[in-house]
Every structure is written in C-alpha cells, then in structure tokens.
Design a protein around this motif. Sequence first.
Motif, PDB file in Angstrom:
ATOM      1  N   GLY A   1      -5.870 -17.344  -0.743  1.00 28.56           N
ATOM      2  CA  GLY A   1      -5.154 -16.576  -1.751  1.00 28.56           C
ATOM      3  C   GLY A   1      -5.237 -15.080  -1.510  1.00 28.56           C
ATOM      4  N   VAL A   2      -4.184 -14.384  -1.906  1.00 32.52           N
ATOM      5  CA  VAL A   2      -4.100 -12.926  -1.790  1.00 32.52           C
ATOM      6  C   VAL A   2      -3.800 -12.341  -3.170  1.00 32.52           C
ATOM      7  N   ALA A   3      -4.454 -11.256  -3.514  1.00 33.08           N
ATOM      8  CA  ALA A   3      -4.173 -10.557  -4.765  1.00 33.08           C
ATOM      9  C   ALA A   3      -3.232  -9.388  -4.491  1.00 33.08           C
ATOM     10  N   VAL A   4      -2.340  -9.125  -5.431  1.00 28.27           N
ATOM     11  CA  VAL A   4      -1.371  -8.036  -5.299  1.00 28.27           C
ATOM     12  C   VAL A   4      -1.511  -7.099  -6.484  1.00 28.27           C
ATOM     13  N   ALA A   5      -1.579  -5.804  -6.202  1.00 26.66           N
ATOM     14  CA  ALA A   5      -1.598  -4.786  -7.252  1.00 26.66           C
ATOM     15  C   ALA A   5      -0.340  -3.937  -7.143  1.00 26.66           C
ATOM     16  N   PHE A   6       0.444  -3.901  -8.213  1.00 22.67           N
ATOM     17  CA  PHE A   6       1.556  -2.957  -8.317  1.00 22.67           C
ATOM     18  C   PHE A   6       1.059  -1.720  -9.074  1.00 22.67           C
ATOM     19  N   PHE A   7       1.503  -0.546  -8.645  1.00 23.07           N
ATOM     20  CA  PHE A   7       1.139   0.682  -9.353  1.00 23.07           C
ATOM     21  C   PHE A   7       2.088   1.789  -8.930  1.00 23.07           C
ATOM     22  N   GLY A   8       2.118   2.856  -9.716  1.00 21.53           N
ATOM     23  CA  GLY A   8       2.991   3.978  -9.415  1.00 21.53           C
ATOM     24  C   GLY A   8       2.314   5.025  -8.564  1.00 21.53           C
ATOM     25  N   GLU A   9       3.121   5.961  -8.071  1.00 20.05           N
ATOM     26  CA  GLU A   9       2.581   6.997  -7.178  1.00 20.05           C
ATOM     27  C   GLU A   9       1.584   7.906  -7.885  1.00 20.05           C
ATOM     28  N   GLY A  10       1.723   8.092  -9.199  1.00 23.61           N
ATOM     29  CA  GLY A  10       0.778   8.926  -9.927  1.00 23.61           C
ATOM     30  C   GLY A  10      -0.625   8.358  -9.930  1.00 23.61           C
ATOM     31  N   THR A  11      -0.720   7.039  -9.782  1.00 25.13           N
ATOM     32  CA  THR A  11      -2.023   6.379  -9.779  1.00 25.13           C
ATOM     33  C   THR A  11      -2.866   6.799  -8.577  1.00 25.13           C
ATOM     34  N   THR A  12      -2.213   7.243  -7.510  1.00 29.54           N
ATOM     35  CA  THR A  12      -2.958   7.596  -6.297  1.00 29.54           C
ATOM     36  C   THR A  12      -3.828   8.831  -6.485  1.00 29.54           C
ATOM     37  N   ASN A  13      -3.676   9.524  -7.613  1.00 29.68           N
ATOM     38  CA  ASN A  13      -4.521  10.685  -7.908  1.00 29.68           C
ATOM     39  C   ASN A  13      -5.655  10.342  -8.872  1.00 29.68           C
ATOM     40  N   HIS A  14      -5.823   9.058  -9.164  1.00 27.59           N
ATOM     41  CA  HIS A  14      -6.856   8.619 -10.099  1.00 27.59           C
ATOM     42  C   HIS A  14      -8.026   7.975  -9.364  1.00 27.59           C
ATOM     43  N   GLY A  15      -9.153   7.965 -10.029  1.00 26.27           N
ATOM     44  CA  GLY A  15     -10.369   7.439  -9.425  1.00 26.27           C
ATOM     45  C   GLY A  15     -10.289   5.973  -9.045  1.00 26.27           C
ATOM     46  N   TYR A  16      -9.618   5.146  -9.900  1.00 22.59           N
ATOM     47  CA  TYR A  16      -9.471   3.724  -9.595  1.00 22.59           C
ATOM     48  C   TYR A  16      -8.943   3.522  -8.173  1.00 22.59           C
ATOM     49  N   PHE A  17      -7.932   4.317  -7.820  1.00 25.61           N
ATOM     50  CA  PHE A  17      -7.272   4.165  -6.527  1.00 25.61           C
ATOM     51  C   PHE A  17      -8.264   4.322  -5.381  1.00 25.61           C
ATOM     52  N   HIS A  18      -8.989   5.428  -5.368  1.00 30.88           N
ATOM     53  CA  HIS A  18      -9.876   5.723  -4.246  1.00 30.88           C
ATOM     54  C   HIS A  18     -11.064   4.759  -4.195  1.00 30.88           C
ATOM     55  N   GLU A  19     -11.642   4.470  -5.341  1.00 28.76           N
ATOM     56  CA  GLU A  19     -12.808   3.586  -5.372  1.00 28.76           C
ATOM     57  C   GLU A  19     -12.454   2.167  -4.957  1.00 28.76           C
ATOM     58  N   CYS A  20     -11.348   1.661  -5.477  1.00 29.79           N
ATOM     59  CA  CYS A  20     -10.983   0.274  -5.188  1.00 29.79           C
ATOM     60  C   CYS A  20     -10.517   0.105  -3.749  1.00 29.79           C
ATOM     61  N   LEU A  21      -9.735   1.053  -3.221  1.00 27.49           N
ATOM     62  CA  LEU A  21      -9.313   0.927  -1.831  1.00 27.49           C
ATOM     63  C   LEU A  21     -10.508   0.987  -0.886  1.00 27.49           C
ATOM     64  N   ASN A  22     -11.467   1.846  -1.188  1.00 26.02           N
ATOM     65  CA  ASN A  22     -12.660   1.921  -0.358  1.00 26.02           C
ATOM     66  C   ASN A  22     -13.442   0.611  -0.424  1.00 26.02           C
ATOM     67  N   PHE A  23     -13.614   0.091  -1.633  1.00 21.94           N
ATOM     68  CA  PHE A  23     -14.342  -1.168  -1.832  1.00 21.94           C
ATOM     69  C   PHE A  23     -13.657  -2.301  -1.076  1.00 21.94           C
ATOM     70  N   ALA A  24     -12.329  -2.379  -1.200  1.00 23.94           N
ATOM     71  CA  ALA A  24     -11.572  -3.446  -0.545  1.00 23.94           C
ATOM     72  C   ALA A  24     -11.653  -3.329   0.970  1.00 23.94           C
ATOM     73  N   ALA A  25     -11.626  -2.094   1.472  1.00 24.25           N
ATOM     74  CA  ALA A  25     -11.688  -1.896   2.915  1.00 24.25           C
ATOM     75  C   ALA A  25     -13.061  -2.267   3.467  1.00 24.25           C
ATOM     76  N   VAL A  26     -14.107  -1.886   2.770  1.00 24.12           N
ATOM     77  CA  VAL A  26     -15.463  -2.190   3.227  1.00 24.12           C
ATOM     78  C   VAL A  26     -15.684  -3.699   3.314  1.00 24.12           C
ATOM     79  N   LEU A  27     -15.188  -4.429   2.300  1.00 19.88           N
ATOM     80  CA  LEU A  27     -15.403  -5.876   2.252  1.00 19.88           C
ATOM     81  C   LEU A  27     -14.253  -6.673   2.876  1.00 19.88           C
ATOM     82  N   ARG A  28     -13.243  -5.975   3.375  1.00 18.95           N
ATOM     83  CA  ARG A  28     -12.077  -6.620   4.004  1.00 18.95           C
ATOM     84  C   ARG A  28     -11.477  -7.683   3.077  1.00 18.95           C
ATOM     85  N   LEU A  29     -11.188  -7.263   1.864  1.00 16.37           N
ATOM     86  CA  LEU A  29     -10.683  -8.186   0.856  1.00 16.37           C
ATOM     87  C   LEU A  29      -9.203  -8.506   1.077  1.00 16.37           C
ATOM     88  N   PRO A  30      -8.766  -9.705   0.699  1.00 16.15           N
ATOM     89  CA  PRO A  30      -7.355 -10.092   0.828  1.00 16.15           C
ATOM     90  C   PRO A  30      -6.529  -9.551  -0.335  1.00 16.15           C
TER      91      PRO A  30
END
Length: 345
Positions: free
Chosen positions: A160-189
Amino acid sequence: MASRTQGAAEGVAGSAGGVATSELSGPAQHGLELYRKMLVVRRFEEAVQSLFQKGEVHGTTHLYIGEEAGAIGVGDVLGEHDRVAGTYRGHGHALGVGVDPQGLLDEMLGRETGVCGGRAGSMNVIDLEHRLIGSFGIIGGSISAATGAALALSRQGNGGVAVAFFGEGTTNHGYFHECLNFAAVLRLPVLFVCENNRYGEFTPFEDVTAGEIAARPQTLGIPTETIDGMDVWAVREAADAAVRRARAGEGPQFIQSMTYRFVGHSRSDPGKYRKPGELEEWKARDPLLVARARLAEAFGVDAGVVDGVDAAVEAQFEQIVARALAAPYPDPARDGAREFAPTTS
C-alpha cells in the motif's frame, strides 16, 4: 444507508454515464471515463456552490473547480490497500477515490445519509471504505496523516501507498519539512502531491515562497516531478510512475501539479486580486476542454459521444440534488446528542 450503495453504482467509478460507447475500447474508453470522472467533480462543486447560495450548505466551502485533473489523475492509479489524505478543498479528492457523490452531497447538507452521517460537513469528510483517511482543515494536516499511514503500510507489507494532497502554501509550514524528512529517512511508501494553484488564499505564492518548491524535496533525495496539472493524462502518467516506485520500496515521491482554481479561495472571496486576464488565460486550459480535445485528436472520439456523457451527468446530478434535499437530518436523540441546557445559579 441504502442510498449510498445505490449512488456508488452511479458515481465517479461507474460506466460512461449510460452513453452507448460499445464502439470504444482501450485507451479511448479509458480516456472518456477520465473525462466523465472530472465532469462529475465539476458538477458536484457547482451543485455545492448553488446550494450554498440558497442557504442549504452551512459553514464555509472551498471548491475544486479548475483542479479536477489532479484528483482524478492520481485516484485512477490507486489500489485497495492505498490511503489518501485530502485538504479542506477536498471534495474532488474524495470523489477521485470513489466516494459516492450522493452520500458526499448529503454530507454537505448535513443529512443523516451523508458519508459521515451529516456530522462532518465540507472540510472534514472521512470515508475509510473508499480509502479516504480524512480531509483536513489544518494546513499540512494531510501531510502528517499520510506520512503516518505510510508508516503503518510499510509495516503491514501489503504494498500500500499513502497519498497526501496539499497546496503550495503548505510548503512553508513545519508539517511539510518534518514529514518529508521523516518519510525520506525511513523510505516510507508515500506520494506527496503539491497542488500549486498559485495562490495561498489571496497571496501569490511567489510573494511568500523563496526559491523553487520542487528543490525542497530534492534536497532530501526525494524524486520530484513538476507537471501540467490541467492535463489529466499528464497527472495520471506521473502518479502511476511515482506510485510504482513507492510500491517497489524506493521511498517517498513528490509531484508538483501546476494548476489553477477558477473560483475564489472560499465562499467569501471574489478573487479580485487576480492579474487582469489571468483567469481567462487559465480557463482556456480548463481540464475538461483539454480532455475533450485529447479525446477527439488522439483517440478519435466523436463529439456527440462526449456530449452524451455531459447530458447523462447533468441528469444524474438533478437526481442527486433532489435526493439530498429530501434526505432526513440526523436525530440528536438517537445519535446520543443532547440539547444545550444552560446552568442556573
């Protein structure tokens, strides 16, 4: 909930609107179905807008008009084990994964037959039956939810793969940076889909965003592609490749879909901040017009067949709106709610 079952058979995932398409097959038939799915989203949003203006939809609404190719293109490549997190502009995301348009419109009107029993309203729809883990009013909430779902999916090992939809303004929020880093470190689908409609509410994204959005996931080693979000085939192709990589254990993927909303940010926004001629320029790239042209030029689909789909969807929504307006409201006593009783001193 019988109306939901009945509606699902007629919904986004159904046949080509009852139009005789026996002569179509393969890519042509599939292309016509992609067009029909986008049209269902468009007519749904127009119905919500009309009903809101008549006082039937309460609270606020954020419409997806103009962005339909994103939800339909991505949703078309997902399977039973995948999960999707949408935004407060999430009606299209819900319909894109097969949520029943009847049950969804009933929900917009606060009716008992809604997908959440009339309790969620416009911005907070969940339909686990159709893999929608939520629509999130909190900026970036979809990213954290999808990242958490991807962590669970990685442990279940079902592909299974999870999909997140979000707008461009979200890329300036903390959720964006923290979650992408977390997903990259753990190589999440997980597939991160940034729907860049150029405005964070009323502000052009380039006025508040330094550098290129696509460069941000790239610095984390996340494969990234920027695509034409007004072309459903372009979205589907990019999403299909990204989802395949994520399923294969290649970690998170990122798509920036360049799109445009034809309406204001929400019900109270007339959109007067747009540059002169900008709306008209983007409307010339309406996903429905792009799809009609592709169907004719690449697949030889007769305009009359497409017009038949239009007519069938129009008739379908006349029935959907009528049923929604006739549906009952939830019963507070049966649902365990209590009337407010002020305390006395």
